[in-house]
Design a protein around this motif. Sequence first.
Motif, PDB file in Angstrom:
ATOM      1  N   ALA A  22       0.816  -1.216   0.000  1.00 36.21           N
ATOM      2  CA  ALA A  22       0.000   0.000   0.000  1.00 36.21           C
ATOM      3  C   ALA A  22       0.847   1.264   0.000  1.00 36.21           C
ATOM      4  O   ALA A  22       0.401   2.318  -0.466  1.00 36.21           O
ATOM      5  CB  ALA A  22      -0.940   0.003   1.201  1.00 36.21           C
ATOM      6  N   GLU A  23       2.065   1.159   0.504  1.00 38.89           N
ATOM      7  CA  GLU A  23       2.958   2.326   0.491  1.00 38.89           C
ATOM      8  C   GLU A  23       3.326   2.754  -0.922  1.00 38.89           C
ATOM      9  O   GLU A  23       3.900   3.828  -1.123  1.00 38.89           O
ATOM     10  CB  GLU A  23       4.219   2.032   1.300  1.00 38.89           C
ATOM     11  N   GLY A  24       2.968   1.931  -1.906  1.00 36.32           N
ATOM     12  CA  GLY A  24       3.202   2.333  -3.289  1.00 36.32           C
ATOM     13  C   GLY A  24       2.245   3.402  -3.777  1.00 36.32           C
ATOM     14  O   GLY A  24       2.506   4.030  -4.818  1.00 36.32           O
ATOM     15  N   CYS A  25       1.144   3.631  -3.077  1.00 39.36           N
ATOM     16  CA  CYS A  25       0.198   4.669  -3.487  1.00 39.36           C
ATOM     17  C   CYS A  25       0.886   6.030  -3.492  1.00 39.36           C
ATOM     18  O   CYS A  25       1.620   6.379  -2.564  1.00 39.36           O
ATOM     19  CB  CYS A  25      -1.001   4.720  -2.537  1.00 39.36           C
ATOM     20  N   LYS A  26       0.634   6.813  -4.526  1.00 40.94           N
ATOM     21  CA  LYS A  26       1.251   8.136  -4.614  1.00 40.94           C
ATOM     22  C   LYS A  26       0.344   9.062  -5.407  1.00 40.94           C
ATOM     23  O   LYS A  26      -0.497   8.605  -6.198  1.00 40.94           O
ATOM     24  CB  LYS A  26       2.623   8.040  -5.283  1.00 40.94           C
ATOM     25  N   PRO A  27       0.474  10.369  -5.226  1.00 43.51           N
ATOM     26  CA  PRO A  27      -0.347  11.304  -6.010  1.00 43.51           C
ATOM     27  C   PRO A  27      -0.022  11.217  -7.490  1.00 43.51           C
ATOM     28  O   PRO A  27       1.105  10.867  -7.878  1.00 43.51           O
ATOM     29  CB  PRO A  27       0.027  12.667  -5.435  1.00 43.51           C
ATOM     30  N   GLU A  28      -1.012  11.532  -8.304  1.00 44.88           N
ATOM     31  CA  GLU A  28      -0.833  11.423  -9.753  1.00 44.88           C
ATOM     32  C   GLU A  28       0.351  12.244 -10.241  1.00 44.88           C
ATOM     33  O   GLU A  28       1.024  11.869 -11.213  1.00 44.88           O
ATOM     34  CB  GLU A  28      -2.117  11.865 -10.459  1.00 44.88           C
ATOM     35  N   SER A  29       0.636  13.349  -9.572  1.00 46.43           N
ATOM     36  CA  SER A  29       1.767  14.193  -9.986  1.00 46.43           C
ATOM     37  C   SER A  29       3.102  13.471  -9.838  1.00 46.43           C
ATOM     38  O   SER A  29       4.099  13.881 -10.450  1.00 46.43           O
ATOM     39  CB  SER A  29       1.788  15.479  -9.148  1.00 46.43           C
ATOM     40  N   ASP A  30       3.128  12.414  -9.034  1.00 48.29           N
ATOM     41  CA  ASP A  30       4.358  11.659  -8.824  1.00 48.29           C
ATOM     42  C   ASP A  30       4.412  10.367  -9.645  1.00 48.29           C
ATOM     43  O   ASP A  30       5.332   9.573  -9.484  1.00 48.29           O
ATOM     44  CB  ASP A  30       4.526  11.310  -7.341  1.00 48.29           C
ATOM     45  N   LYS A 317       3.369  -5.071  -7.237  1.00 50.38           N
ATOM     46  CA  LYS A 317       4.328  -4.875  -6.148  1.00 50.38           C
ATOM     47  C   LYS A 317       3.949  -3.531  -5.526  1.00 50.38           C
ATOM     48  O   LYS A 317       2.813  -3.366  -5.105  1.00 50.38           O
ATOM     49  CB  LYS A 317       5.763  -4.936  -6.683  1.00 50.38           C
ATOM     50  N   ARG A 318       4.854  -2.589  -5.515  1.00 49.62           N
ATOM     51  CA  ARG A 318       4.456  -1.229  -5.132  1.00 49.62           C
ATOM     52  C   ARG A 318       4.086  -0.428  -6.372  1.00 49.62           C
ATOM     53  O   ARG A 318       3.949   0.784  -6.328  1.00 49.62           O
ATOM     54  CB  ARG A 318       5.580  -0.541  -4.352  1.00 49.62           C
ATOM     55  N   PHE A 319       3.937  -1.097  -7.450  1.00 48.36           N
ATOM     56  CA  PHE A 319       3.500  -0.574  -8.741  1.00 48.36           C
ATOM     57  C   PHE A 319       2.974  -1.769  -9.509  1.00 48.36           C
ATOM     58  O   PHE A 319       3.024  -2.910  -9.026  1.00 48.36           O
ATOM     59  CB  PHE A 319       4.647   0.124  -9.485  1.00 48.36           C
TER      60      PHE A 319
END
Length: 455
Positions: A22-30, A317-319
């Motif tokens: 779940a730590e792979g979640c990131k804002p679209e800008s990233d 994975k994280r992606f």
Amino acid sequence: MARDQSDTTALTTRDQLVAWIAEGCKPESDFRIGTEHEKFPFRKADLSPVAYDGPAGIRALLEGMQGLLGWEPIGDGGRIIGLYDVTGGGAISLEPGGQFELSGAPVETLHQTCSELYAHLAQVREVAEPLGIGFLGLGASPKWTLAETPVMPKQRYAIMSRYLPTTGKYGLDMMYRTATVQVNLDFSTEADMVKKLRVSLALQPIATALFANSPFTEGKPNGYLTIRSEYWTDVDNSRAGMLPWAFEDGMGFERYVDFALDAPMYFVKRDERYHDVAGASFRDLMKGELPQLPGVLPTVSDWANHLTTIFPEVRLKRFLEMRGADSGPSDRICALSAYWVGLLYHQPSLDAAWDLVKGWTADQRQQLRDDVPRQGLAATIAGRTAHDLARESLALAEAGLAARGRLNWLGEDERLHLAPLKRVLEQGTLAEIMLKKFEGEWGGSVDPAFKDMAY
């Protein structure tokens, strides 16, 4: 993965495994784009494969690349088996049969992905030319038998080579005689991951058909347009496939973790030694009940490494990793990334792609996946051909890339990288084109492929 993870944080609960993904979640800008591609080294003098040792072998190639790039070596048992850029760039690794892989840096645009690719190919050629080595861009080696194919000195590959023949008939062919290109893409939330996973699983056979490029085995047509994809149908179905449960209610990080917990392990790495635990589950390790390592509990490294040994058509994975395509010429490598970025990184295109596939049943998706290796774009699902679906999904990808509006120095947006796929719709796949050449101008020999399909 180019190199194993090295995080010794202890894992004691299932929630930790879920949280790590779940730590792979990131804002679209990233959001970033990471492209990986493999290629076959060969001796230009006689079209033979390239062994690891020797004055002009794979080891010499890696050492030459290290001197050129200044990257740090990756070692295994005192031997160099890869390189990585300590500044956060890419990495170079070896697949089991000597396939030379670039794991690209996470970049913002497709233009950057392509620049990285062409720079890498130029660097590789600079080192390889004096060694008499060329590189072939196909989804499977067209000429060499398994016995002729070299074996790279990596401990994890030795474990896999012993185990995979017990789980399917094509494990060694997959390891030693195939090459792929994949793109790794991000997600913003669990719901975003689920939608992207479902769309990309459903459409992965369409990508497989578009990029079909492995019609030869041991010098002859093998009856498939992509034998690489066919191999994957019988490697180890406990860790591969179309993940039909991903389309069921309740799909999320936890459901994938449960799948991974039950998928058999290959190894546990401690210090520099790979312990063969093939067939045991990560659940056994979580309980400290591995017969080979009694009382040993997992670390974050063990979890990250285990996730790299699971092989569904799309891997989490994280992606998310798109894993359905044969390797091919440099413009096809860029095109693979362009196809998926256009579909998954633009919400209207993603929504429309979901509308395109959401009515398909698990049996229909599986049948398409099973038919594509032999039939390619002529395969059908729900009364439509893969060719029609490729055209429609390509239009959605094109709209997505146009909306992203990422321009190169000439003012062109990322749609230009889809051009090779438009040619496929008009002219046929690379596999079909090569088969015609084999029957015609190649005179029944695959040797000309080492010129036509070389980088």
